[in-house]
Every structure is written in structure tokens, then in C-alpha cells.
Design a protein around this motif. Sequence first.
Motif, mmCIF file in Angstrom:
data_model
loop_
_atom_site.group_PDB
_atom_site.id
_atom_site.type_symbol
_atom_site.label_atom_id
_atom_site.label_comp_id
_atom_site.label_asym_id
_atom_site.label_seq_id
_atom_site.Cartn_x
_atom_site.Cartn_y
_atom_site.Cartn_z
ATOM 1 N N UNK A 104 -15.597 -7.624 -0.209
ATOM 2 C CA UNK A 104 -16.962 -7.630 0.306
ATOM 3 C C UNK A 104 -17.365 -6.238 0.788
ATOM 4 N N UNK A 105 -16.831 -5.233 0.116
ATOM 5 C CA UNK A 105 -17.178 -3.850 0.417
ATOM 6 C C UNK A 105 -16.872 -3.039 -0.844
ATOM 7 N N UNK A 106 -17.058 -1.731 -0.744
ATOM 8 C CA UNK A 106 -16.756 -0.849 -1.871
ATOM 9 C C UNK A 106 -15.742 0.201 -1.400
ATOM 10 N N UNK A 107 -14.569 -0.300 -1.072
ATOM 11 C CA UNK A 107 -13.513 0.560 -0.526
ATOM 12 C C UNK A 107 -12.162 0.098 -1.070
ATOM 13 N N UNK A 108 -11.414 1.032 -1.655
ATOM 14 C CA UNK A 108 -10.074 0.732 -2.177
ATOM 15 C C UNK A 108 -9.022 1.673 -1.591
ATOM 16 N N UNK A 109 -9.315 2.285 -0.479
ATOM 17 C CA UNK A 109 -8.389 3.266 0.080
ATOM 18 C C UNK A 109 -7.077 2.632 0.544
ATOM 19 N N UNK A 110 -7.094 1.317 0.805
ATOM 20 C CA UNK A 110 -5.848 0.681 1.242
ATOM 21 C C UNK A 110 -4.811 0.637 0.129
ATOM 22 N N UNK A 111 -5.237 0.825 -1.128
ATOM 23 C CA UNK A 111 -4.281 0.854 -2.236
ATOM 24 C C UNK A 111 -3.358 2.064 -2.105
ATOM 25 N N UNK A 112 -3.849 3.151 -1.531
ATOM 26 C CA UNK A 112 -3.025 4.346 -1.357
ATOM 27 C C UNK A 112 -1.875 4.114 -0.376
ATOM 28 N N UNK A 113 -2.042 3.152 0.519
ATOM 29 C CA UNK A 113 -1.002 2.880 1.511
ATOM 30 C C UNK A 113 0.126 2.025 0.943
ATOM 31 N N UNK A 118 3.127 -1.092 -6.872
ATOM 32 C CA UNK A 118 2.260 -2.223 -6.490
ATOM 33 C C UNK A 118 0.802 -1.855 -6.674
ATOM 34 N N UNK A 119 0.446 -0.613 -6.311
ATOM 35 C CA UNK A 119 -0.941 -0.166 -6.463
ATOM 36 C C UNK A 119 -1.383 -0.142 -7.919
ATOM 37 N N UNK A 120 -0.496 0.337 -8.797
ATOM 38 C CA UNK A 120 -0.835 0.392 -10.228
ATOM 39 C C UNK A 120 -1.040 -1.018 -10.786
ATOM 40 N N UNK A 121 -0.166 -1.956 -10.400
ATOM 41 C CA UNK A 121 -0.314 -3.340 -10.875
ATOM 42 C C UNK A 121 -1.620 -3.953 -10.376
ATOM 43 N N UNK A 122 -1.955 -3.638 -9.137
ATOM 44 C CA UNK A 122 -3.206 -4.184 -8.579
ATOM 45 C C UNK A 122 -4.413 -3.641 -9.334
ATOM 46 N N UNK A 123 -4.393 -2.350 -9.644
ATOM 47 C CA UNK A 123 -5.514 -1.757 -10.385
ATOM 48 C C UNK A 123 -5.579 -2.307 -11.805
ATOM 49 N N UNK A 124 -4.414 -2.496 -12.422
ATOM 50 C CA UNK A 124 -4.389 -2.973 -13.807
ATOM 51 C C UNK A 124 -4.947 -4.378 -13.935
ATOM 52 N N UNK A 125 -4.871 -5.191 -12.863
ATOM 53 C CA UNK A 125 -5.376 -6.561 -12.914
ATOM 54 C C UNK A 125 -6.890 -6.632 -12.712
ATOM 55 N N UNK A 126 -7.495 -5.524 -12.313
ATOM 56 C CA UNK A 126 -8.930 -5.529 -12.058
ATOM 57 C C UNK A 126 -9.704 -5.586 -13.362
ATOM 58 N N UNK A 127 -10.737 -6.415 -13.369
ATOM 59 C CA UNK A 127 -11.574 -6.534 -14.559
ATOM 60 C C UNK A 127 -12.383 -5.254 -14.738
ATOM 61 N N UNK A 128 -12.373 -4.723 -15.954
ATOM 62 C CA UNK A 128 -13.081 -3.485 -16.246
ATOM 63 C C UNK A 128 -12.216 -2.253 -16.160
ATOM 64 N N UNK A 129 -11.007 -2.383 -15.598
ATOM 65 C CA UNK A 129 -10.104 -1.238 -15.475
ATOM 66 C C UNK A 129 -9.286 -1.103 -16.759
#
Length: 347
Positions: A104-113, A118-129
Motif C-alpha cells: 500500500x505504498x511505493x517503497x521497496x527499500x526493505x528488500x535491501x535489508x 531472498x531479495x532476488x527471489x522476491x523481485x523475480x516473483x513480482x509481476x512485470x519484473x
Amino acid sequence: MSGPNRSALITKLYKVLKQHYKPVAFNGDRPLLEQMLFACCLENAPYPKAEKIYQHLSESFFDWNEVRVSTVKELAEAMRDLPAPAAAASNLKSVLQTVFEATYSFDLENVKKQNIGVGIKRLAKMEGASPFVVAYVTQHALGGHSIPLDRGAVELLYIVGLATDAERKSGNIAGLERAIPKNKGDEFASLLHQLAADFVANPLAPAMKTLLLSINSDAKDRLPKRGQKILVTEPPAPAKSEMAKPEMAKIGGKAAEKAAADKRNLDKSRDGARQHDKIAAKKDLAKEGKKSSAAKSGTAESAHKKPLKKALPAKGARRHEVAASRPAARSTVQKSATKRLAKRKPR
């Protein structure tokens, strides 16, 4: 192609790239989400055009939420200078929509933490990525070692002999990250992308043909022919329902056939159960109808066979019978009294 030949070709490619292009410095001040959005604009496009389109989106729309709620057609019109504006607009809108629905926002900075894997897998599951977008963000935002390859770059590597036909179809070129050290990854990726963007813009240019043959003279048979189109868009992304279950995307071959057969059997069993319920309901209705008809007939028969009550005499007849019986009793009493008197002796 064997390992040493591939390594030699990569070294030759790197050398030729540095002779014809200059490295492009990336903007490391952008947040992670904005790096993804810029990568959507950069895929298969030259750096200057991608920067121009990204700045146009940032300034023409009120905020990223307005971009998210805009139609793909409207975004494609704003991104018309890109090689594939519709595909880029669809990916950019899908990324914004996925992030907004999750946070409910436009922020993905928590992926860097998180851990980089894990961050790469999370990004790969995003639609449009797309794989290019994920690799670009991995390299420029997560600090990982990855060479972003769009469809133009994959086609280019296939022509110079650095990718097999299977790797060309999958878009995954094995050994590229191992041959290029991490400290040279940014430079090599920017040089390769510039060549790939020029190739997508004009694959039949004589200068392009000369440059590719200087890398590998055996590339002559794999050069694009006149009238042949270069695929610059990714294969259609899976549906949102499928993205929610990424494990289902791995099912293939016999497993997929078995899953389809199980679904058909389940549908048949459900249809059979519904049919059985309908038949049972009809039987129950028939039984209830028979019972009701039998109950009606039984009532009529019982009414017909009911014993008749003994007819009582009328009131006048009953009185007559009582009166008729009384004189007879009196006569009997008189006779008995006369006999007793007759038996007495005279005095």
C-alpha cells in the motif's frame, strides 16, 4: 561450444566493445523501486532514450500512483520512443501495481535489508519484473554480480556464438558472470547493452555486420536476414493467480498431464454425484407420492368397511314395548297369589 573457446570469445567481445563504446555511469541515488522502473524503460533501448522517457514519466504524471492507475495505452503513448513501448508500459504498470498491493505504498527499500538471495527471489516473483529488470536491480541496487541481458543482447550473443539455441530460447547464458569479474561487471554490462540497443535499432546495418564478424568470423551464417524481425519483447508473463503459486509454474510434462487428468476425474465425480443426488431426489418424491395416495385410499376403504351401528328403536316404539311387557308381569303375579289362596284350608 567448449569452455575455453567460450572464454576466449567473451574476452574478444569485451575487447571489441571497449573499442567502439564508452561505459555509462548509472545513477545510484535512485531508490530500489525507481531502479526497477528505469530498468523497464531501459530494456532493449539506448540509455539516452531510457533516461528521457523516465524523466518524462516523472514530470508528466503527478506521482507514481497516477502512473499506476493509467491505462497501458496511455503509458505506451508517453513511452512511444522506446523500441517496444507497449511491453515496457505493461511491465512498468505491473511492477507498480504489485508493489502497491503488497505494501500500500511505493517503497521497496526493505528488500535491501534482506539476504541478497531472498531479495532476488522476491523481485523475480513480482509481476512485470522481467529477467533483465531483476538482473539490473541486482547489479545496481542490491550489490550483486549479475549481467542484465534483454532479448536484443541474447540474440546478439547467439549470433557471435556465445549462446546455444536452447540458451537463446531460455534467455539464460551460462558462464557469463564467471568469465566477467564483479569489478568489471558494471562496465561490461553497459558496453554490451549499448551494442545490443544498436543491434535492435538496425540489425541489418553494414557497420553492425562488420563489428559482429570482427568478434567471430563464424557468425556469418547466424546473421539476421532481410525481412527477419528481432524479438524485443519477453514471453507473456503468467497470470496473477499463477504468480500467487509460483510452484505450479514448475510443473511440466507428465506431471502437468497427470494434474489435468486428476482435474478431469474430479469434475466427472462431481457431475456423477450431482446426477446421483438428482435421481435420489426424484425417487424420494415418487415414494412420497405413493405414500400419500396409499394413505388416501386406505382412508376411503376404512370408511367403507367401518361396522354399522345397531339401529336404535324410535322413542315411541320403545315406550310401547315397555308398556306391553308390564301387563304380562302383573298377570303372572296375580296367578301365583290365587294358587296360594286355593291351597289354604277353610276354617
